[in-house]
Design a protein around this motif. Sequence first.
Motif, PDB file in Angstrom:
ATOM      1  N   ARG A  56       1.087  -1.044  -0.193  1.00  0.00           N
ATOM      2  CA  ARG A  56      -0.025   0.217  -0.137  1.00  0.00           C
ATOM      3  C   ARG A  56       0.515   0.916   0.340  1.00  0.00           C
ATOM      4  O   ARG A  56       0.492   2.159  -0.277  1.00  0.00           O
ATOM      5  CB  ARG A  56      -0.789   0.157   1.484  1.00  0.00           C
ATOM      6  CG  ARG A  56      -2.532  -0.884   1.146  1.00  0.00           C
ATOM      7  CD  ARG A  56      -3.017  -1.163   2.831  1.00  0.00           C
ATOM      8  NE  ARG A  56      -3.210   0.361   2.822  1.00  0.00           N
ATOM      9  CZ  ARG A  56      -4.461   0.231   3.767  1.00  0.00           C
ATOM     10  NH1 ARG A  56      -5.066  -0.753   4.687  1.00  0.00           N
ATOM     11  NH2 ARG A  56      -4.774   1.712   4.289  1.00  0.00           N
ATOM     12  N   SER A  60       0.925   4.427  -3.009  1.00  0.00           N
ATOM     13  CA  SER A  60       1.041   5.927  -2.517  1.00  0.00           C
ATOM     14  C   SER A  60       1.864   6.000  -2.968  1.00  0.00           C
ATOM     15  O   SER A  60       1.416   7.215  -3.854  1.00  0.00           O
ATOM     16  CB  SER A  60       0.742   5.955  -1.454  1.00  0.00           C
ATOM     17  OG  SER A  60      -0.232   5.565  -0.725  1.00  0.00           O
ATOM     18  N   ASN A  98     -10.219  -3.733   4.389  1.00  0.00           N
ATOM     19  CA  ASN A  98      -9.418  -2.086   4.140  1.00  0.00           C
ATOM     20  C   ASN A  98      -8.225  -2.575   2.961  1.00  0.00           C
ATOM     21  O   ASN A  98      -8.514  -1.132   2.440  1.00  0.00           O
ATOM     22  CB  ASN A  98      -8.292  -1.766   5.180  1.00  0.00           C
ATOM     23  CG  ASN A  98      -9.818  -1.126   6.974  1.00  0.00           C
ATOM     24  OD1 ASN A  98     -10.872  -0.706   6.943  1.00  0.00           O
ATOM     25  ND2 ASN A  98      -8.512  -1.481   7.939  1.00  0.00           N
ATOM     26  N   ASP A  99      -7.766  -3.339   2.800  1.00  0.00           N
ATOM     27  CA  ASP A  99      -7.204  -3.178   2.011  1.00  0.00           C
ATOM     28  C   ASP A  99      -7.573  -3.095   0.281  1.00  0.00           C
ATOM     29  O   ASP A  99      -7.415  -2.149  -0.291  1.00  0.00           O
ATOM     30  CB  ASP A  99      -6.614  -4.472   1.430  1.00  0.00           C
ATOM     31  CG  ASP A  99      -5.427  -4.334   2.315  1.00  0.00           C
ATOM     32  OD1 ASP A  99      -4.456  -3.515   3.166  1.00  0.00           O
ATOM     33  OD2 ASP A  99      -4.577  -5.716   3.099  1.00  0.00           O
ATOM     34  N   PHE A 102      -9.315   0.256   0.208  1.00  0.00           N
ATOM     35  CA  PHE A 102      -7.674   1.634  -0.241  1.00  0.00           C
ATOM     36  C   PHE A 102      -7.281   0.934  -2.406  1.00  0.00           C
ATOM     37  O   PHE A 102      -7.308   2.201  -2.373  1.00  0.00           O
ATOM     38  CB  PHE A 102      -6.105   0.661   0.045  1.00  0.00           C
ATOM     39  CG  PHE A 102      -5.183   1.372  -0.451  1.00  0.00           C
ATOM     40  CD1 PHE A 102      -5.027   3.249   0.190  1.00  0.00           C
ATOM     41  CD2 PHE A 102      -4.401   0.644  -1.310  1.00  0.00           C
ATOM     42  CE1 PHE A 102      -3.481   3.615  -0.525  1.00  0.00           C
ATOM     43  CE2 PHE A 102      -3.381   1.197  -1.949  1.00  0.00           C
ATOM     44  CZ  PHE A 102      -2.705   2.575  -1.456  1.00  0.00           C
TER      45      PHE A 102
END
Length: 498
Positions: A56, A60, A98-99, A102
């Motif tokens: 992650r 980003s 949550n991944d 994202f």
Amino acid sequence: MNQSHDLPLELKLDVILGATRPDLLHLAQVSRAWREAVQYDDRFYIRVVAGLASSRANSSLRLKSFQSAVAHARRYHRTLGIRLELVQKPWVIRGTSNDRKFVTSFLTDLLETFSLAIDRIAVLDIYSVPEHWLLVTAALARFPAPILRDFTLNPQSDEPNTLPPDLFRGSAPQLLRVDLRGVCIGHRAIPAFAQVQHVRIWLEKYFQWLLPKPDIAAVFLSATSVYIDLSASYGTFNTTPQLNLDRCLQLDILDFDCQAVGVALEPQRRKKLKHVRLRDVGTENADVVSMFTGDCNGELLYRVLQVDDSYGRAEVCVAIHSLQTTRQRVLVLRSQSLRDLSTSRSFHAVTRLEVATRIVELHLSSKLFSVSLSCLAELPLIQVLCIYMRSHWEEWKDSGDTIVACPLLGEMHLRAVIDGDSDRPNLSFAVLTHIGVVLGQSMQPEGKWPSCILHDVNWTSEGDNVLPAGFSSLTFQHGVVAPDEFKHRYCSQEWPIA
């Protein structure tokens, strides 16, 4: 008045190709037309890879880098080359909710940035898994692509994927090359492809779904060269639908796999095509070879060149050019070994008598010298013979009692093919004597003997240092390595020698 800004883009690009970076900066200041042309040069691209990374945090960082590059390109009118890698990563597959959230947010921001950059993109490669296909096609349909030149799309899916008819909002006026893998193109025009000239279509897993026949000419209205790869398709010879090429007769080049021959073109349509390339021709495809070599009428320029002779794989490229019609046929013959290939029915179909008697210029690999000339027993019209050598003469000189009649032969070129650190082949008068016997030149009246021209070889002083009967002259060109006594006698003044 300077009219250089009125030159066609192709001529401007030829000028740019040989220009240095300072020259390019000066050209960009001549006019707006030249400034736009200079932007096509690779040296002025900002190349960016965007997509999910190994984590992650890295994803980003990659997104921020992509956004910065796009902002810079828009501010300073720079050209972008973008590769979007929208593929699954292990941390996503094994990830938590949550991944996944994202990833959804990440793709939204990424494709929004991509949409803002589309008017600055000249080269675009997209690799996407099926889960993101709808998001990708939606982004591709939002805005025009005014300077896009090269477009590659690979859905990486086992199922058919269709393109939106309003791709790039129907406008990509500079788009010249398209590469589609596993994409259904259908039979309706896509306005964004109106100016595309060079098409590569990979039809793996395509025919498995029995989709509508792809009409290349209807989708790509300006196509001049088409490459079709069927080698990985799941279809068989009997179940594969025909490629609808009824309206492809304006093509300059059609390039496809041998297994598609029986279903791709009818004879009258095939013969109207200017340039056809047929790949993966097996040893027993003699009928196919005869059919395609028969397309070329009149006097011929013929090339029979070794492409590959590695372990378990041998390829020979046969290129036939009709000097009368300018029609060309290129066939790539393959087998497990060069020996099997050279004695196959397909190879003998390439070198049959009906073809040999029309050859005016022949280019031949040295390893195929003996077997080819034993088939080409008579070359009554040949004027130029060029032999390409990858090894020393001793390795390929075995031609038995072969004698080929070449009454009109005017030039014979012996040219080394040097790959990396490979040694230059050694040649001497003894070699020329042998070749002269094979070509029957010593039987010709002296006034009809051809000249012999050497390129990139080692000339040795073995044997008698006398030009043998059968040749009128000997000339060293293109970097021949030779003792000084021979340099002064045979060196051409037109070319430097080693």
